[in-house]
Design a protein around this motif. Structure first.
Motif, PDB file in Angstrom:
ATOM      1  N   ASP A 273       0.880  -1.010   0.004  1.00 56.15           N
ATOM      2  CA  ASP A 273       0.066   0.095   0.050  1.00 56.15           C
ATOM      3  C   ASP A 273       0.835   1.032   0.136  1.00 56.15           C
ATOM      4  OD1 ASP A 273       0.924  -0.556   2.427  1.00 56.15           O
ATOM      5  OD2 ASP A 273      -0.914  -0.057   3.523  1.00 56.15           O
ATOM      6  N   LEU A 274       1.879   1.202  -0.777  1.00 56.17           N
ATOM      7  CA  LEU A 274       2.767   2.316  -0.717  1.00 56.17           C
ATOM      8  C   LEU A 274       2.025   3.331  -1.580  1.00 56.17           C
ATOM      9  CD1 LEU A 274       6.617   1.274  -1.154  1.00 56.17           C
ATOM     10  CD2 LEU A 274       5.684   2.506   0.683  1.00 56.17           C
ATOM     11  N   PRO A 275       2.103   4.441  -1.181  1.00 56.51           N
ATOM     12  CA  PRO A 275       1.439   5.788  -1.965  1.00 56.51           C
ATOM     13  C   PRO A 275       2.646   6.166  -2.828  1.00 56.51           C
ATOM     14  CG  PRO A 275       1.322   6.571   0.196  1.00 56.51           C
ATOM     15  CD  PRO A 275       1.978   5.085   0.246  1.00 56.51           C
ATOM     16  N   PRO A 276       2.136   6.566  -4.125  1.00 51.94           N
ATOM     17  CA  PRO A 276       3.367   7.275  -5.120  1.00 51.94           C
ATOM     18  C   PRO A 276       4.346   8.231  -4.447  1.00 51.94           C
ATOM     19  CG  PRO A 276       1.119   7.222  -6.111  1.00 51.94           C
ATOM     20  CD  PRO A 276       0.981   6.874  -4.682  1.00 51.94           C
ATOM     21  N   HIS A 277       5.685   8.037  -4.912  1.00 50.20           N
ATOM     22  CA  HIS A 277       6.584   8.937  -4.295  1.00 50.20           C
ATOM     23  C   HIS A 277       7.778   8.783  -4.970  1.00 50.20           C
ATOM     24  CE1 HIS A 277       7.328   5.337  -2.036  1.00 50.20           C
ATOM     25  NE2 HIS A 277       8.448   5.731  -1.824  1.00 50.20           N
ATOM     26  N   ARG A 278       8.941   9.610  -4.693  1.00 50.60           N
ATOM     27  CA  ARG A 278      10.132   9.301  -5.173  1.00 50.60           C
ATOM     28  C   ARG A 278      11.350   9.281  -3.833  1.00 50.60           C
ATOM     29  NH1 ARG A 278      11.237  14.459  -8.309  1.00 50.60           N
ATOM     30  NH2 ARG A 278       9.685  14.978  -6.367  1.00 50.60           N
ATOM     31  N   LEU A 279      12.027   8.239  -4.106  1.00 54.28           N
ATOM     32  CA  LEU A 279      12.958   7.964  -2.872  1.00 54.28           C
ATOM     33  C   LEU A 279      14.344   8.129  -3.264  1.00 54.28           C
ATOM     34  CD1 LEU A 279      13.282   6.425  -0.217  1.00 54.28           C
ATOM     35  CD2 LEU A 279      13.593   4.343  -1.374  1.00 54.28           C
ATOM     36  N   SER A 280      15.116   8.943  -2.302  1.00 56.36           N
ATOM     37  CA  SER A 280      16.425   9.221  -2.497  1.00 56.36           C
ATOM     38  C   SER A 280      17.196   8.528  -1.070  1.00 56.36           C
ATOM     39  CB  SER A 280      16.677  10.466  -2.482  1.00 56.36           C
ATOM     40  OG  SER A 280      16.048  11.316  -3.655  1.00 56.36           O
ATOM     41  N   VAL A 281      18.006   7.768  -1.205  1.00 55.87           N
ATOM     42  CA  VAL A 281      18.931   7.180  -0.257  1.00 55.87           C
ATOM     43  C   VAL A 281      20.229   7.962  -0.104  1.00 55.87           C
ATOM     44  CG1 VAL A 281      19.757   5.169   0.592  1.00 55.87           C
ATOM     45  CG2 VAL A 281      18.071   5.010  -0.409  1.00 55.87           C
ATOM     46  N   VAL A 282      20.691   8.496   0.701  1.00 59.61           N
ATOM     47  CA  VAL A 282      21.630   9.296   0.965  1.00 59.61           C
ATOM     48  C   VAL A 282      22.729   8.961   1.870  1.00 59.61           C
ATOM     49  CG1 VAL A 282      22.703  11.837   1.681  1.00 59.61           C
ATOM     50  CG2 VAL A 282      20.174  11.811   0.504  1.00 59.61           C
ATOM     51  N   VAL A 283      23.900   8.499   1.336  1.00 62.66           N
ATOM     52  CA  VAL A 283      24.955   7.999   2.257  1.00 62.66           C
ATOM     53  C   VAL A 283      26.195   8.539   2.071  1.00 62.66           C
ATOM     54  CG1 VAL A 283      26.117   5.903   2.705  1.00 62.66           C
ATOM     55  CG2 VAL A 283      23.788   5.701   1.624  1.00 62.66           C
ATOM     56  N   PRO A 284      26.801   9.250   3.279  1.00 61.00           N
ATOM     57  CA  PRO A 284      28.042   9.750   3.184  1.00 61.00           C
ATOM     58  C   PRO A 284      29.066   8.671   3.461  1.00 61.00           C
ATOM     59  CG  PRO A 284      27.060  10.195   5.346  1.00 61.00           C
ATOM     60  CD  PRO A 284      25.887   9.392   4.589  1.00 61.00           C
ATOM     61  N   LEU A 285      30.286   8.965   2.612  1.00 60.67           N
ATOM     62  CA  LEU A 285      31.356   7.937   2.822  1.00 60.67           C
ATOM     63  C   LEU A 285      32.741   8.716   3.061  1.00 60.67           C
ATOM     64  CD1 LEU A 285      30.806   5.087   0.101  1.00 60.67           C
ATOM     65  CD2 LEU A 285      30.119   5.095   2.472  1.00 60.67           C
TER      66      LEU A 285
END
Length: 156
Positions: free
Chosen positions: A20-32
């Motif tokens: 049941d996920l509503p529409p969206h755009r996902l960003s995963v941010v990872v500092p290294l």
């Protein structure tokens, strides 16, 4: 071994994408920072978790001025995985807070997940956490490291 945290083997997992996920755009941010050994396992696990994701997603990796092979490893991985793996390379080490802000500034998603590059937070949890955030109309969902692999002495 470089300055990076050695990754412990993560248990096998199957992504669980909430229906049941509503529409969206996902960003995963990872500092290294000096995480050359963690680049491939990190991106492999993120892709395991998000390959079946039903909405657009990206990974924004911020290199915080690493002096090892983190950037070349990221560039090679980005070629393998595709343009949704985006690299922000800082000219010098600005520390984690500034690197995280650079990633947030570069993120295109309307939902943003932040995580460390050491895989102590398992990306397999991302879809469930995002599902809770969106279904319950929350501002923030936070996880914690139940069984930390670094001791109190190693934390900064």
């Amino acid at each position: 071994m470089t300055e990076s945290t050695q990754l412990s083997a993560l248990p096998p997992a199957t992504p669980q994408i909430p229906a049941d996920l509503p529409p969206h755009r996902l960003s995963v941010v990872v500092p290294l920072y000096n995480e050359e050994d963690n680049v491939d396992p990190l991106l492999e696990r993120i892709h395991l978790a998000l390959n079946p994701y039903p909405y657009p997603w990206e990974v924004v990796i911020v290199d915080d001025g690493s002096s090892d092979n983190t950037v070349p490893n990221l560039e090679a991985a980005a070629k393998r995985y595709g343009p949704h793996v985006r690299i922000v390379a800082l000219m010098r080490n600005f520390k984690q807070t500034a690197a995280m802000q650079a990633g947030l500034d570069a993120a295109r998603g309307d939902v943003i997940v932040t995580m460390d590059g050491d895989l102590q937070n398992d990306p397999i949890d991302i879809p469930r956490m995002v599902g809770r955030l969106l279904r319950e109309d929350l501002d923030l969902v936070a996880g914690w490291r139940k069984n930390r692999k670094d001791g109190m002495i190693l934390r900064k």
